[in-house]
Design a protein around this motif. Structure first.
Motif, short mmCIF file in Angstrom:
data_model
loop_
_atom_site.label_atom_id
_atom_site.label_comp_id
_atom_site.label_asym_id
_atom_site.label_seq_id
_atom_site.Cartn_x
_atom_site.Cartn_y
_atom_site.Cartn_z
N TRP A 139 -12.27 -10.30 -4.03
CA TRP A 139 -11.15 -9.57 -3.43
C TRP A 139 -9.84 -10.14 -3.96
CZ3 TRP A 139 -7.52 -12.14 -0.39
CH2 TRP A 139 -7.87 -13.45 0.01
N THR A 140 -8.79 -9.35 -3.82
CA THR A 140 -7.47 -9.82 -4.22
C THR A 140 -6.41 -9.05 -3.44
OG1 THR A 140 -6.02 -10.25 -6.13
CG2 THR A 140 -7.26 -8.20 -6.17
N THR A 141 -5.23 -9.63 -3.31
CA THR A 141 -4.12 -8.91 -2.68
C THR A 141 -2.95 -8.85 -3.66
OG1 THR A 141 -3.36 -11.00 -1.70
CG2 THR A 141 -4.67 -9.57 -0.29
N ILE A 142 -2.09 -7.87 -3.45
CA ILE A 142 -0.90 -7.73 -4.29
C ILE A 142 0.10 -8.83 -3.91
CG2 ILE A 142 1.08 -6.21 -4.79
CD1 ILE A 142 -1.44 -5.08 -5.99
N PRO A 143 0.50 -9.66 -4.89
CA PRO A 143 1.46 -10.72 -4.57
C PRO A 143 2.89 -10.17 -4.49
CG PRO A 143 0.89 -10.79 -6.89
CD PRO A 143 0.10 -9.65 -6.30
N MET A 198 -18.12 -11.81 -10.69
CA MET A 198 -17.02 -11.59 -9.74
C MET A 198 -16.33 -10.26 -9.96
SD MET A 198 -15.06 -15.24 -9.36
CE MET A 198 -13.65 -14.65 -8.43
N MET A 199 -16.41 -9.76 -11.20
CA MET A 199 -15.67 -8.54 -11.55
C MET A 199 -16.49 -7.27 -11.31
SD MET A 199 -12.87 -9.90 -12.39
CE MET A 199 -11.76 -8.84 -13.31
N ARG A 200 -17.67 -7.42 -10.71
CA ARG A 200 -18.56 -6.27 -10.51
C ARG A 200 -17.90 -5.22 -9.60
NH1 ARG A 200 -23.57 -6.16 -7.61
NH2 ARG A 200 -22.83 -8.08 -6.68
N HIS A 201 -17.31 -5.68 -8.51
CA HIS A 201 -16.64 -4.74 -7.59
C HIS A 201 -15.49 -5.50 -6.92
CE1 HIS A 201 -16.97 -1.90 -3.83
NE2 HIS A 201 -15.78 -1.86 -4.41
N VAL A 202 -14.29 -5.22 -7.38
CA VAL A 202 -13.12 -5.92 -6.85
C VAL A 202 -12.49 -5.09 -5.74
CG1 VAL A 202 -10.89 -7.00 -7.40
CG2 VAL A 202 -12.68 -6.92 -9.15
N LEU A 203 -12.31 -5.73 -4.58
CA LEU A 203 -11.64 -5.09 -3.45
C LEU A 203 -10.16 -5.49 -3.52
CD1 LEU A 203 -11.71 -3.54 -0.78
CD2 LEU A 203 -12.66 -5.58 0.30
N LEU A 204 -9.31 -4.52 -3.80
CA LEU A 204 -7.89 -4.75 -4.04
C LEU A 204 -7.12 -4.28 -2.80
CD1 LEU A 204 -5.33 -5.15 -5.84
CD2 LEU A 204 -5.89 -2.98 -6.95
N ILE A 205 -6.46 -5.23 -2.14
CA ILE A 205 -5.86 -4.92 -0.83
C ILE A 205 -4.34 -4.99 -0.91
CG2 ILE A 205 -5.82 -5.59 1.61
CD1 ILE A 205 -8.60 -6.94 0.98
N ASP A 206 -3.70 -3.97 -0.35
CA ASP A 206 -2.23 -3.95 -0.31
C ASP A 206 -1.80 -3.53 1.10
OD1 ASP A 206 0.36 -4.23 -1.17
OD2 ASP A 206 0.38 -2.44 -2.44
N ARG A 229 -15.73 -2.10 -11.15
CA ARG A 229 -15.43 -1.17 -10.07
C ARG A 229 -14.26 -1.74 -9.28
NH1 ARG A 229 -18.78 2.74 -7.94
NH2 ARG A 229 -17.72 3.60 -6.14
N VAL A 230 -13.30 -0.89 -8.88
CA VAL A 230 -12.17 -1.34 -8.06
C VAL A 230 -12.02 -0.40 -6.87
CG1 VAL A 230 -9.68 -1.73 -7.96
CG2 VAL A 230 -10.93 -2.37 -10.03
N THR A 231 -11.98 -0.97 -5.68
CA THR A 231 -11.68 -0.20 -4.47
C THR A 231 -10.32 -0.66 -3.97
OG1 THR A 231 -13.98 0.05 -3.82
CG2 THR A 231 -12.34 0.24 -2.06
N ILE A 232 -9.42 0.30 -3.74
CA ILE A 232 -8.12 -0.03 -3.15
C ILE A 232 -8.20 0.22 -1.65
CG2 ILE A 232 -5.71 0.73 -2.92
CD1 ILE A 232 -5.72 1.34 -5.92
N TYR A 233 -7.78 -0.79 -0.88
CA TYR A 233 -7.67 -0.61 0.57
C TYR A 233 -6.23 -0.93 0.97
CZ TYR A 233 -8.16 -1.13 5.56
OH TYR A 233 -7.98 -0.99 6.91
N CYS A 234 -5.57 0.02 1.63
CA CYS A 234 -4.19 -0.19 2.08
C CYS A 234 -4.12 -0.04 3.59
CB CYS A 234 -3.26 0.86 1.47
SG CYS A 234 -2.71 0.46 -0.18
N LEU A 235 -3.24 -0.81 4.20
CA LEU A 235 -3.09 -0.75 5.65
C LEU A 235 -2.36 0.52 6.09
CD1 LEU A 235 -2.24 -4.47 6.30
CD2 LEU A 235 -4.17 -3.22 7.28
N ALA A 236 -1.38 0.95 5.31
CA ALA A 236 -0.59 2.09 5.78
C ALA A 236 -0.05 2.95 4.65
CB ALA A 236 0.56 1.59 6.66
N ARG A 237 -0.01 4.26 4.93
CA ARG A 237 0.54 5.23 4.00
C ARG A 237 1.92 5.60 4.56
NH1 ARG A 237 3.01 9.05 1.07
NH2 ARG A 237 1.66 10.36 -0.22
N ILE A 238 2.99 5.28 3.82
CA ILE A 238 4.34 5.61 4.28
C ILE A 238 4.56 7.13 4.19
CG2 ILE A 238 6.82 5.25 3.89
CD1 ILE A 238 5.55 2.62 4.59
N ILE A 239 5.05 7.70 5.27
CA ILE A 239 5.35 9.14 5.29
C ILE A 239 6.81 9.34 5.67
CG2 ILE A 239 4.86 11.36 6.45
CD1 ILE A 239 2.44 10.60 4.91
N ASP A 240 7.50 10.12 4.85
CA ASP A 240 8.89 10.47 5.14
C ASP A 240 8.88 11.95 5.56
OD1 ASP A 240 11.50 11.35 5.00
OD2 ASP A 240 12.01 10.11 3.25
#
Ligand SMILES: [Zn+2]
Ligand SMILES: [Zn+2]
Length: 276
Positions: A139-143, A198-206, A229-240
């Motif tokens: 897993w990794t997070t956006i710095p 480790m690079m088989r399936h990276v969970l990328l979190i923002d 494989r990369v899965t992006i998981y985000c906590l929130a989608r900003i809506i204007d």
């Protein structure tokens, strides 16, 4: 496939966790929806779209950019976003405030621990199910980028995710330049080469998704460095909502205002053991 049948005791503990989560978030959170009766939500990011278009305007711009750069095939394999953060509602304040040094920040972080714990621990097997049976191998997070006041310091999101995902190794992303909304495989780089296992399936979190440009840039860089494989998981989608009513229509903007907290499987797995 991962073990498909968690024990009764574990399921009971998970149910209690979700009850507490509903108690905490139910009065204001709005769960991202990926389908609407009138075909007004983007199947990638849950953002507003015209019913005549397959995906939303910002996702289509991003795909066009990636195509022009020849990296469209290196974008994330799947994107999942937990909640909407509608400018300037309570979730928007949580997403803005959790990373600041204010008295309410700790409380906001507690809320986000529930959201992360639900997707990454309670529904961990659902993610594998939705990824062809392949559990995340890292897993990794956006710095924080160079334009951020937190540049060079550990990002609060990393601190929230790390205890939940301690069973799998972390990949560290480093930043080259300022955050851009456009696709760029140069924004991020890796601190070292990681083993292919480790690079088989990276969970990328923002934390937040606005255009998706930053997090997709990281996904593309990961693919270029061996991620299968990369899965992006985000906590929130900003809506204007102003933008939404101008670009898509007032009726759609009103629809977003009426959405509510739904619970359910954060990965949308039809075999989710928590949803009956
Ligand atoms: Zn979209
Ligand atoms: Zn689930």
């Amino acid at each position: 496939m991962p073990d498909a049948s968690p024990s009764r005791t574990l399921l009971n503990a998970y149910s209690r966790f979700e009850r507490n989560m509903r108690w905490r978030l139910g009065s204001y959170a709005k769960t991202v929806v990926y389908h609407s009766a009138k075909n007004h939500v983007c199947p990638i990011c849950g953002g507003p779209k015209r019913s005549t278009n397959p995906i939303c305007y910002s996702c289509s711009i991003l795909r066009e950019q990636a195509k022009a750069l020849g990296v469209e095939h290196q974008m994330a394999d799947q994107v999942r976003i937990a909640n909407y953060a509608i400018k300037f509602d309570q979730m928007y304040r949580v997403m803005d405030g959790y990373k600041r040094n204010r008295k309410e920040s700790k409380d906001y972080q507690e809320t986000l621990k529930y959201v992360l714990g639900d997707a990454l621990a309670v529904h961990r097997d659902c993610l594998a199910r939705m990824s062809g049976g392949i559990s995340p191998s890292s897993w990794t997070t956006i710095p924080s980028t160079k334009s951020s006041e937190r540049y060079g310091q550990p990002h609060p999101l990393n601190g929230l995710v790390s205890p939940i995902l301690k069973a799998i190794p972390e990949i560290r992303l480093l930043v080259n330049g300022p955050k851009t909304r456009a696709i760029s495989s140069e924004t991020f780089f890796l601190s070292e080469m990681y083993p292919s296992e480790m690079m088989r399936h990276v969970l990328l979190i923002d934390d937040t998704w606005t255009s998706g440009g930053t997090v997709e840039s990281a996904a593309i860089m990961l693919k270029q460095h061996g991620a299968q494989r990369v899965t992006i998981y985000c906590l929130a989608r900003i809506i204007d909502l102003d933008y939404c009513s101008r670009m898509v229509g007032q009726e759609v903007a009103d629809g977003y205002s009426r959405l509510s907290y739904r619970g359910g499987c954060p990965w949308g797995s039809p075999q989710c053991p928590m949803v009956r």
